[in-house]
Design a protein around this motif. Structure first.
Motif, PDB file in Angstrom:
ATOM      1  N   THR A 129       2.150  11.902   5.767  1.00  0.00           N
ATOM      2  CA  THR A 129       0.979  11.267   5.161  1.00  0.00           C
ATOM      3  C   THR A 129       1.212  10.983   3.682  1.00  0.00           C
ATOM      4  N   PHE A 130       1.812  11.970   2.988  1.00  0.00           N
ATOM      5  CA  PHE A 130       2.191  11.786   1.570  1.00  0.00           C
ATOM      6  C   PHE A 130       2.964  10.504   1.402  1.00  0.00           C
ATOM      7  N   MET A 131       4.014  10.403   2.244  1.00  0.00           N
ATOM      8  CA  MET A 131       4.936   9.282   2.067  1.00  0.00           C
ATOM      9  C   MET A 131       4.226   7.965   2.322  1.00  0.00           C
ATOM     10  N   LEU A 132       3.436   7.939   3.407  1.00  0.00           N
ATOM     11  CA  LEU A 132       2.696   6.708   3.707  1.00  0.00           C
ATOM     12  C   LEU A 132       1.802   6.336   2.529  1.00  0.00           C
ATOM     13  N   LEU A 133       1.112   7.352   2.014  1.00  0.00           N
ATOM     14  CA  LEU A 133       0.183   7.121   0.912  1.00  0.00           C
ATOM     15  C   LEU A 133       0.917   6.555  -0.298  1.00  0.00           C
ATOM     16  N   VAL A 134       2.054   7.194  -0.618  1.00  0.00           N
ATOM     17  CA  VAL A 134       2.789   6.766  -1.800  1.00  0.00           C
ATOM     18  C   VAL A 134       3.380   5.366  -1.591  1.00  0.00           C
ATOM     19  N   PHE A 135       3.900   5.111  -0.378  1.00  0.00           N
ATOM     20  CA  PHE A 135       4.437   3.772  -0.108  1.00  0.00           C
ATOM     21  C   PHE A 135       3.338   2.722  -0.220  1.00  0.00           C
ATOM     22  N   ALA A 136       2.150   3.068   0.320  1.00  0.00           N
ATOM     23  CA  ALA A 136       1.051   2.109   0.281  1.00  0.00           C
ATOM     24  C   ALA A 136       0.634   1.841  -1.162  1.00  0.00           C
ATOM     25  N   ALA A 137       0.535   2.920  -1.945  1.00  0.00           N
ATOM     26  CA  ALA A 137       0.154   2.757  -3.350  1.00  0.00           C
ATOM     27  C   ALA A 137       1.196   1.920  -4.076  1.00  0.00           C
ATOM     28  N   TRP A 195      -1.887   4.628 -12.129  1.00  0.00           N
ATOM     29  CA  TRP A 195      -2.739   4.920 -10.975  1.00  0.00           C
ATOM     30  C   TRP A 195      -1.876   5.394  -9.798  1.00  0.00           C
ATOM     31  N   GLU A 196      -0.740   4.745  -9.669  1.00  0.00           N
ATOM     32  CA  GLU A 196       0.205   5.134  -8.632  1.00  0.00           C
ATOM     33  C   GLU A 196       0.637   6.593  -8.849  1.00  0.00           C
ATOM     34  N   CYS A 197       0.926   6.924 -10.118  1.00  0.00           N
ATOM     35  CA  CYS A 197       1.304   8.309 -10.439  1.00  0.00           C
ATOM     36  C   CYS A 197       0.147   9.256 -10.166  1.00  0.00           C
ATOM     37  N   ALA A 198      -1.079   8.785 -10.441  1.00  0.00           N
ATOM     38  CA  ALA A 198      -2.248   9.649 -10.276  1.00  0.00           C
ATOM     39  C   ALA A 198      -2.396  10.056  -8.821  1.00  0.00           C
ATOM     40  N   ILE A 199      -2.058   9.169  -7.915  1.00  0.00           N
ATOM     41  CA  ILE A 199      -2.144   9.520  -6.489  1.00  0.00           C
ATOM     42  C   ILE A 199      -1.192  10.670  -6.192  1.00  0.00           C
ATOM     43  N   ARG A 200       0.030  10.551  -6.727  1.00  0.00           N
ATOM     44  CA  ARG A 200       0.990  11.635  -6.513  1.00  0.00           C
ATOM     45  C   ARG A 200       0.467  12.929  -7.136  1.00  0.00           C
ATOM     46  N   ALA A 201      -0.086  12.800  -8.328  1.00  0.00           N
ATOM     47  CA  ALA A 201      -0.553  13.999  -9.031  1.00  0.00           C
ATOM     48  C   ALA A 201      -1.721  14.636  -8.295  1.00  0.00           C
ATOM     49  N   SER A 202      -2.635  13.807  -7.766  1.00  0.00           N
ATOM     50  CA  SER A 202      -3.806  14.388  -7.112  1.00  0.00           C
ATOM     51  C   SER A 202      -3.409  15.058  -5.802  1.00  0.00           C
ATOM     52  N   VAL A 203      -2.276  14.608  -5.242  1.00  0.00           N
ATOM     53  CA  VAL A 203      -1.779  15.277  -4.042  1.00  0.00           C
ATOM     54  C   VAL A 203      -1.516  16.748  -4.344  1.00  0.00           C
ATOM     55  N   VAL A 204      -0.928  17.026  -5.502  1.00  0.00           N
ATOM     56  CA  VAL A 204      -0.532  18.402  -5.776  1.00  0.00           C
ATOM     57  C   VAL A 204      -1.642  19.240  -6.377  1.00  0.00           C
ATOM     58  N   MET A 205      -2.747  18.579  -6.788  1.00  0.00           N
ATOM     59  CA  MET A 205      -3.860  19.352  -7.356  1.00  0.00           C
ATOM     60  C   MET A 205      -4.292  20.475  -6.410  1.00  0.00           C
ATOM     61  N   GLY A 206      -4.194  20.185  -5.125  1.00  0.00           N
ATOM     62  CA  GLY A 206      -4.639  21.160  -4.132  1.00  0.00           C
ATOM     63  C   GLY A 206      -3.904  22.479  -4.204  1.00  0.00           C
ATOM     64  N   GLY A 239       3.176  -0.327  -2.730  1.00  0.00           N
ATOM     65  CA  GLY A 239       3.051  -1.715  -2.310  1.00  0.00           C
ATOM     66  C   GLY A 239       1.890  -2.396  -3.011  1.00  0.00           C
ATOM     67  N   LEU A 240       0.759  -1.704  -3.049  1.00  0.00           N
ATOM     68  CA  LEU A 240      -0.437  -2.281  -3.672  1.00  0.00           C
ATOM     69  C   LEU A 240      -0.188  -2.517  -5.153  1.00  0.00           C
ATOM     70  N   SER A 241       0.454  -1.530  -5.795  1.00  0.00           N
ATOM     71  CA  SER A 241       0.695  -1.675  -7.234  1.00  0.00           C
ATOM     72  C   SER A 241       1.686  -2.800  -7.487  1.00  0.00           C
ATOM     73  N   GLY A 242       2.675  -2.944  -6.592  1.00  0.00           N
ATOM     74  CA  GLY A 242       3.605  -4.063  -6.725  1.00  0.00           C
ATOM     75  C   GLY A 242       2.878  -5.392  -6.591  1.00  0.00           C
ATOM     76  N   LEU A 243       1.951  -5.431  -5.623  1.00  0.00           N
ATOM     77  CA  LEU A 243       1.181  -6.645  -5.376  1.00  0.00           C
ATOM     78  C   LEU A 243       0.358  -7.007  -6.613  1.00  0.00           C
TER      79      LEU A 243
END
Lengths: 516, 298
Positions: free
Chosen positions: A242-250, A202-213, A252-256
């Motif tokens: 924003t990318f970085m914040l998003l990825v860091f947040a994801a 899911w964490e990877c999917a966030i990165r991937a969906s960033v580039v879909m655009g 953190g959440l995934s680590g949690l």
């Protein structure tokens, strides 16, 4: 002294080194590695001007509103895509895995379906779907669902095969059907790994969906593409942050979530506490909300007319263009893509190892996270400015992102390696660095190599699409042919991508087995 | 003087005191066996002498280096006799000095710390990492640079045929002997052996202990070995140090170690041993020893 004082491994080591050099040299040539290009006055000026424009980041209210919407869209694409992928992966994994079967069958049909799903990069799927469903997030969600569905299914199947089969076999011998034998005999052993991998994906999917655009499938990538095309540094900087914040947040959440999996279950009859209950309730809500936000009307896809246009679209890809002239061009693209992936991965392995060594120090961890949080395709738009369009820009972009990923994995592997051998050498007075080389590395090397090879398998897919932003290889060919509506030529390129990624998977598996 | 501990103590961060007020001195070339029940502190004592753990109390000198409590040892000029008071230089022992000291200490670990995928020849050659120049150590990773040396060391522990094998292909006992071969190859001035034969059968254990003793004797090296088997200790070592509950219970020539002493030492362990009442006569003797050593040492 007995006569056996000749190192029996010496010859094969020498031979292996020479072979590697013979293979790598032309690949470096093909990737057009020119470190000098980084320091050419003209290039320095372009990238310098661009980076200077990063400050201050764009903070206009109108732009921020766009940014906020794009961020939500990106999150929604990732979540909806993952939901689709999961729905696809569970039955496929069940069909593909040999786990819980009385007789081992490899189920070649499902396995090759998985290979096709995984072997074609998500961005290529997205590029195709954009042509069917028009610009917008629907293409991104479907692309993510198909590729990640294939990946999840393959890994689920492998995890289920890797745990102790005896409990499931015993259940089957006492009359349980296969799904129940898996549920009762294998899932308890594998659940943690399965969940952990899903969260990671899911964490990877966030990165991937960033580039879909970048191919017009909505989200942050679309904004980034526009900003880069207009060389608007301020906007690019805001988007990158924003990318970085998003990825860091994801992250953190995934680590949690993964730490949550580590905690032993509470002592009660119901398997669900308030936390898992909240999660079970929140997850479907988030998924439904994501689909609603993206306004994907799947019902429109089910009309007869839509079906006909899809069928026509698919038919237009056949037959493949197999003329000698075109094949020659594709072969050159294949070679260039291979070169980008190999050079990028090698550079990344070196940089990643160097960054992983001083692992207790915070700045290095921050550098790793920053490198990792920016997707390859975004790096490519920047490296293309730094060294000009071409394969070297692609290799550099791949190296930058992968160095972040590998650095983190290396650091973890080195932390997990048994400390005793290196400690013993330190106590015997070995100078700095040598306890690592003689004590830690032999234990950690197989894992480091495995990580690198796994990453290479991913990078070959990435290298195939870096060309979308002008970084050479097969991607450039594909992008070009699709914009000219040359579908027959495009399908040859896609087939080449598929074959290339299969070949790399096989080579990587073979190498990993050799290294064991 | 090989090493000298003066009132040394070791208290772990969690408050557990592993060793307290240890005073012990060894001349170069002495061969000492440490015996005592499990958990008495034998391994901790060896770790302190080997500078693997920093002492939390007392003073420690190893091979002419004064090692202070934070493992930042201070160099003591070798010209000064060991009987005079050491005047440690104010500078902290730099990495080079600490490595120079450690290169002269060889440790046989209870669990051999050898990476499973390393080849035996490399594992043995690693004993000289502290003595070789860095370029040589690096080159040796590509192609072992002293194959005859490694083979000779392995031959002494009867493992010459495993020279090019991998450590993870060896049995526990074979691995332990590779660890010993590494120390034999290192040729240190001080050998610290922590249960060096715990994974070996009795016959092999005896031969290996004899080998360690003979090697130390031939080179004039000091040997300190902790052993579980009391007979191995008594028959092969001239000096026996009994450790119990973080203290030195006795420190005697092996000929003077009586059955009564041994029963006292192991009293709390095992059902067969008679529980003797604690006799005070050993403590004064140990205390007298302490005073004498303290006077001579630091």
């Amino acid at each position: 002294m007995s006569p056996n004082t000749h190192d029996p491994a010496a010859r094969s080591r020498l031979f292996g080194t020479l072979t590697a050099l013979v293979i790598l040299w032309p690949l470096f040539q093909a990737a057009e590695v020119k470190p000098g290009a980084l320091f050419e006055a003209g290039n320095l000026k372009v990238i310098g001007n661009f980076l200077a424009a990063f400050l201050p980041p764009e903070t206009g209210a109108e732009f921020l509103a766009f940014l906020g919407k794009a961020t939500l869209e990106t999150l929604a694409i990732a979540t909806a895509g993952m939901a689709l992928a999961f729905a696809l992966a569970v039955p496929l994994a069940y069909l593909a895995t040999g786990a819980g079967r009385e007789r081992v069958t490899l189920n070649p049909l499902t396995r090759s379906l998985l290979t096709v799903l995984r072997g074609i990069p998500e961005l290529v799927w997205a590029l195709l779907f954009v042509r069917v469903f028009g610009l917008g997030p629907a293409a991104g969600v479907l692309a993510l669902g198909l590729t990640y569905g294939g990946m999840l299914a393959k890994v689920y199947a492998e995890i289920l095969e890797s745990v102790d089969p005896a409990p499931a076999r015993a259940l089957r011998h006492s009359g349980a059907c296969r799904p129940l034998a898996i549920l009762y005999g294998l899932i308890p052993q594998a659940s943690k790994e399965l969940a952990s991998y899903t969260v990671y994906r899911w964490e990877c999917a966030i990165r991937a969906s960033v580039v879909m655009g970048f191919v017009g499938a909505g989200g942050l990538g679309q904004l980034m593409d526009q900003a880069m095309k207009m060389l608007n540094g301020g906007e690019a900087a805001s988007i990158l942050l924003t990318f970085m914040l998003l990825v860091f947040a994801a992250d953190g959440l995934s680590g949690l979530l993964r730490r949550g999996l580590e905690t032993p279950p509470a002592h009660r009859a119901s398997p669900f506490g308030w936390r898992s209950g909240l999660l079970l309730l929140g997850l479907p809500l988030t998924i439904v909300a994501s689909f609603a936000f993206l306004k994907i009307g799947f019902s429109e896809l089910l009309t007869a007319e839509a079906g006909r246009s899809i069928a026509e679209f698919i038919a237009s890809f056949f037959p493949l263009d197999l003329s000698a002239e075109w094949l020659q061009k594709v072969a050159k693209g294949v070679w260039e893509t291979l070169a980008i992936s190999v050079v990028g991965t090698l550079l990344a392995a070196i940089v990643g190892l160097l960054l992983a060594l001083p692992r207790p120090h915070a700045p290095f961890a921050f550098v790793l996270n920053t490198l990792r949080s920016v997707p390859e395709l975004v790096w490519a738009t920047i490296t293309a400015l730094a060294v000009g369009l071409g394969p070297f820009a692609g290799a550099l972009a791949l190296a930058l992102h992968t160095a972040g990923v590998l650095g983190r994995l290396y650091a973890e592997a080195l932390d997990n390696a048994p400390p005793a051998p290196a400690q013993a050498l330190r106590l015997a007075g070995a100078p700095i660095g040598l306890p690592f080389l003689y004590g830690t590395l032999p234990g950690a090397a197989p894992q480091l190599i495995a990580y690198t090879l796994y990453r290479w398998e991913m990078n070959i897919r990435m290298a195939a699409i870096l060309g979308f932003v002008g970084a050479g290889g097969l991607g450039q060919l594909l992008y070009f042919e699709l914009s000219l509506f040359h579908y027959a030529q495009a399908s040859t390129v896609i087939a080449a991508m598929l074959l290339l990624s299969i070949a790399v998977d096989q080579t990587s598996t073979w190498l990993r087995r050799r290294m064991r | 003087m090989s090493f000298c501990l003066d009132g040394v103590g070791l208290t772990h961060a969690n408050g557990f005191t592993a060793l307290a007020d240890i005073t012990l001195r060894a001349e170069q070339g002495e061969r000492i066996a440490l015996i005592g029940p499990s958990g008495a502190g034998k391994t901790s004592l060896l770790s302190l002498i080997g500078t693997a753990l920093p002492a939390t109390a007392g003073r420690l000198e190893v091979l002419d280096f004064a090692v202070d409590g934070r493992l930042t040892a201070k160099f003591k000029p070798p010209s000064q006799g060991s009987s005079t008071v050491a005047t440690p230089l104010d500078s902290r022992l730099r990495g080079n000095d600490s490595r120079a000291l450690r290169a002269r200490i060889g440790t046989v670990h209870q669990a051999p710390p050898l990476p499973g995928r390393q080849r035996v020849v490399t594992a043995v050659l690693a004993g000289k990492l502290g003595q070789w120049p860095v370029w040589k150590s690096l080159l040796s990773l590509l192609h072992p640079l002293d194959i005859p040396g490694a083979q000779a060391a392995l031959a002494r522990v009867d493992l010459a045929d495993k020279l090019f094998g991998r450590c993870d292909q060896l049995s526990g006992g074979q691995l332990q002997r590779v660890g010993i071969a590494r120390v034999l190859y290192q040729q240190p001035d001080l050998i610290l052996a922590d249960e060096p034969v715990s994974a070996l059968d009795p016959a092999l254990a005896l031969a290996t202990v004899k080998l360690l003793v003979a090697d130390a004797a031939a080179r004039g090296a000091t040997l300190v070995a902790s052993l579980h088997a009391v007979d191995l200790a008594l028959n092969n070592f001239s000096r026996i140090v009994g450790v119990k509950a973080g203290h030195i219970a006795f420190d005697l020539p092996s000929s003077e170690v009586s059955d009564a002493l041994l029963h006292e030492l192991y009293a709390s362990e095992g059902q067969e041993l008679p529980t003797l009442a604690g006799e005070a006569r050993f403590s004064p003797q140990a205390a007298a020893n302490d005073a004498a050593i303290r006077a001579a040492c630091c």
